[in-house]
Write an enzyme that holds these catalytic residues in place. Structure first.
Site, PDB file in Angstrom:
ATOM      1  N   GLU A 154       0.719  -1.137  -0.075  1.00  0.00           N
ATOM      2  CA  GLU A 154       0.099   0.058   0.101  1.00  0.00           C
ATOM      3  C   GLU A 154       0.894   1.109   0.051  1.00  0.00           C
ATOM      4  O   GLU A 154       0.534   2.329  -0.607  1.00  0.00           O
ATOM      5  CB  GLU A 154      -0.719   0.017   1.245  1.00  0.00           C
ATOM      6  CG  GLU A 154      -1.962  -1.212   1.340  1.00  0.00           C
ATOM      7  CD  GLU A 154      -3.006  -0.867   0.207  1.00  0.00           C
ATOM      8  OE1 GLU A 154      -3.094   0.158  -0.478  1.00  0.00           O
ATOM      9  OE2 GLU A 154      -3.941  -1.880   0.228  1.00  0.00           O
ATOM     10  N   GLU A 426     -19.736  -4.931  -5.209  1.00  0.00           N
ATOM     11  CA  GLU A 426     -18.402  -5.198  -4.960  1.00  0.00           C
ATOM     12  C   GLU A 426     -17.948  -6.641  -5.393  1.00  0.00           C
ATOM     13  O   GLU A 426     -16.826  -6.891  -5.935  1.00  0.00           O
ATOM     14  CB  GLU A 426     -18.233  -5.125  -3.538  1.00  0.00           C
ATOM     15  CG  GLU A 426     -16.941  -5.835  -2.949  1.00  0.00           C
ATOM     16  CD  GLU A 426     -15.628  -4.828  -3.153  1.00  0.00           C
ATOM     17  OE1 GLU A 426     -15.891  -3.680  -3.656  1.00  0.00           O
ATOM     18  OE2 GLU A 426     -14.690  -5.335  -2.810  1.00  0.00           O
ATOM     19  N   GLU A 469     -12.197   0.570 -10.640  1.00  0.00           N
ATOM     20  CA  GLU A 469     -11.549  -0.272 -11.831  1.00  0.00           C
ATOM     21  C   GLU A 469     -12.553  -0.079 -13.028  1.00  0.00           C
ATOM     22  O   GLU A 469     -11.844  -0.118 -14.049  1.00  0.00           O
ATOM     23  CB  GLU A 469     -11.475  -1.644 -11.300  1.00  0.00           C
ATOM     24  CG  GLU A 469     -10.330  -1.882 -10.312  1.00  0.00           C
ATOM     25  CD  GLU A 469     -10.423  -1.316  -8.929  1.00  0.00           C
ATOM     26  OE1 GLU A 469     -11.813  -1.227  -8.661  1.00  0.00           O
ATOM     27  OE2 GLU A 469      -9.533  -1.218  -8.358  1.00  0.00           O
ATOM     28  N   THR A 564      -0.853   1.163 -10.777  1.00  0.00           N
ATOM     29  CA  THR A 564      -2.131   0.684 -10.410  1.00  0.00           C
ATOM     30  C   THR A 564      -2.817   1.596  -9.536  1.00  0.00           C
ATOM     31  O   THR A 564      -4.360   1.209  -8.996  1.00  0.00           O
ATOM     32  CB  THR A 564      -1.820  -0.631  -9.650  1.00  0.00           C
ATOM     33  OG1 THR A 564      -2.880  -1.358  -9.537  1.00  0.00           O
ATOM     34  CG2 THR A 564      -1.154  -0.606  -8.204  1.00  0.00           C
TER      35      THR A 564
END
Ligand code: NAG
Ligand code: NAG
Ligand code: NAG
EC number: 3.2.1.-
Length: 573
Positions: A154, A426, A469, A564
């Site tokens: 992260e 989700e 995404e 990303t």
């Protein structure tokens, strides 16, 4: 993970000594080649000759779709300003604002995750006043000190990526001097170096694969947080998934280019070497078997998919072939590995839904498996795949990948279009039309059966977490195909987010994308919100929305590679 049976020990779980020696040899050669690569500094920055000679973006825009849709882009920019100023006024310096209550949280080491992660969005949108405030904060943080354990994955994608991308944007002349000075640019780079050096102990394992956590105070890698260690208790050594091991190469490549110090690219290359040069058995070409033992590099489980936990390894395998210098000795290896994995994904994991009673149309989704179980379940995270596949289809001139990618994107679109909020869940499941053995994961509750009957899939997790995404893939689809419909889909999603997620102090997550009537919730309807706003909302979701409506020359895919976390890096080759 529902549906998975427990692993059985197979012969591949043991670590054959010969294989370990072979891997060690490969690592030594890898290391040698990387050092060799940086021997001659004069060959480092030679022009921008794309190795594969492919222009990525659409070259024949029609109907003006390559020009900005100013009105829609402005609406997204307003959403970013709202997001920024609510945070500025109520939570400045903490990692994230709580968008419903106006409180704050600091679960990312308290260095101001929102500020660092959102700064590149401010740059692209030209929000210079907001950027100046952010840079003022960034240069004063001590990124080497924290009370909590540090998550190298992260931290690399959100903090380190945000910092080096800012420097790249400055060096490319995107940021005017009166917004960020040369001194501030240098200070940001120093912050990136300090953070990357503090992360160094993460790579201190026999394989070079990263430890799950780093203790900055003691400068050492840590196996796991106590709360998550129990699920891995059955393994002898610490284990890691492909995304966590294989998502640092872009950020560190850029840092090596900016500093001239090869250590960052070297460590990141070793970190994913056991994935890229694996000598262990694989059921399908290119598909990683996980989790992986960080001490031996051996896969100790058999999970295979492109979904959460594995996703960005495949993404980085593709994107490094656009970012690394053309003399990188591994480019063809990376490209080949990606192409094999993409082929395996299409042949073994793309799953068409069977017709449902009230919905005869069939959709393409991405499943997962291990050696005993096929799991017909996809999560929103896997909607990154169409974007990365489209990029590959253009860069590698593989048209079939593009057709596959668009079919997957239509599947993601269907999940958005089928809910009353017009935002996708989700995670979801479907009855596959072919290619599975009974028993299969099936709808059981009344609600699941109703959803399946109406749309051919049912939600297994009905939340929306502000994730990017689907929008990210729409951005790639628009830039690469030039088709106007992707802008329309992005606009549908944005208006739905404005309507349902906008909260008093930011943009909240949704508890249930199927329940939009306030009467379905207690009180004034606040229950429909989850009091969380992750930094990727500003770093990615709003950025990709804005870029979809902006002029196609801004952050062109012919010149920039997005990490990303949505941070753009220059394609200097
Ligand atoms: C790269 O640049 C260096 C220094 O500018 C030059 O000497 C060399 O010939 C260049 N190499 C190529 C392949 O163009
Ligand atoms: C590189 O990896 C070594 C372990 O091999 C580690 O000791 C060092 O701190 C790392 N440095 C950086 C900058 O990542
Ligand atoms: C351009 O517009 C025409 C007429 O509306 C339409 O048929 C065509 O598909 C459009 N082209 C693109 C690339 O969107």
């Amino acid at each position: 993970m529902p549906g998975f049976r427990r692993w059985s020990k197979s012969k591949f779980d043991k670590n054959p000594t010969g294989t370990f020696k072979l891997l060690a040899a490969v690592l030594v050669i890898t290391f040698y080649l990387i050092i060799k690569e940086f021997e001659d500094p004069t060959v480092r920055f030679n022009g921008s000759v794309p190795k594969y000679g492919a222009k990525i973006q659409c070259e024949h825009w029609t109907n003006g779709t390559g020009r900005a849709d100013e009105e829609k882009a402005d609406k997204v920019r307003e959403a970013m300003k709202y997001t920024f100023w609510k945070y500025r006024e109520n939570a400045w310096g903490s990692d994230d604002i709580l968008p419903v209550s106006g409180g704050s949280s600091s679960s990312r080491n308290g260095w101001g995750a929102f500020i660092v992660d959102s700064a590149t969005t401010l740059v692209l949108m030209g929000l210079w006043d907001e950027l100046a405030l952010s840079v003022e904060h960034i240069v004063t943080v001590d990124f080497t000190k924290t009370d909590d354990l540090v998550d190298p994955f992260e931290t690399t994608i959100r903090y380190l990526g945000g910092l080096v991308s800012l420097v790249d944007l400055y060096d490319a002349g995107v940021i005017p001097d009166n917004a960020v000075s040369k001194d501030a640019r240098d200070a940001i780079l120093q912050q990136a170096v300090a953070l990357a050096n503090a992360l160094g102990p993460a790579y201190d394992t026999p394989t070079g694969m990263p430890w799950p956590r780093v203790d900055f105070a003691q400068s050492k890698g840590i196996a796991d947080l106590p709360s998550v260690s129990s699920q891995y208790a059955k393994y002898e050594n610490p284990v890691i998934g492909p995304a966590r091991a294989g998502s640092s190469i872009l950020e560190n490549r850029v840092l090596t280019r900016l500093t001239g110090d090869p250590i960052y690219a070297q460590n990141a290359t070793l970190a994913w070497a056991p994935l890229v040069w694996s000598k262990w058995y694989r059921k399908y070409n290119g598909m990683i078997e996980a989790p992986i033992d960080i001490i031996t590099g051996a896969p100790v489980g058999r999970q295979r998919h492109w979904d959460g936990g594995h996703d960005s390894y495949y993404e980085y395998l593709m994107k490094i072939t656009l970012l690394a210098p053309t003399f990188d000795p591994y480019l063809s290896r990376y490209r080949e590995k990606f192409s094999l994995a993409a082929g395996s994904l299409r042949n073994h994991y793309a799953s068409r839904s069977a017709s449902a009673p009230d919905h005869t149309m069939q959709h393409l989704f991405l499943a997962r498996d291990d050696d005993q179980w096929f799991l017909n379940k996809q999560s929103h995270l896997a909607c990154f795949a169409p974007g990365t596949l489209l990029l590959a289809s253009k860069a590698y001139a593989q048209e079939n990948l593009g057709i596959f990618a668009l079919a997957l994107l239509e599947g993601c679109r269907h999940t958005y279009d089928s809910t009353p909020s017009k935002i996708g869940p989700e995670a979801w499941s479907w009855i596959p039309k072919f290619g599975y053995d009974e028993p299969i994961y099936s709808p059981t509750t009344h609600r699941e059966k109703e959803e399946w009957r109406a749309s051919g899939f049912w939600s297994t997790d009905a939340r929306y977490k502000g994730r990017p995404e689907y929008i990210e893939s729409l951005f790639y689809a628009h830039r690469i195909t030039g088709e106007a419909r992707f802008r329309e889909w992005a606009w549908d999603a944005f208006t739905a987010m404005e309507k349902h997620c906008k909260a008093p102090y930011g943009y909240a997550q949704l508890a249930d994308v199927y329940k939009v009537e306030l009467g379905q919730w207690s009180g004034e309807g606040e229950g429909r919100w989850i009091d969380m706003q992750e930094s990727f909302w500003a770093a990615e979701t709003l950025k990709y929305l804005w870029l979809t409506f902006s002029d196609a020359n801004i952050a062109s895919l012919d010149r920039w590679v997005f990490s990303t976390e949505g941070h753009p890096f220059r394609m200097i080759r």
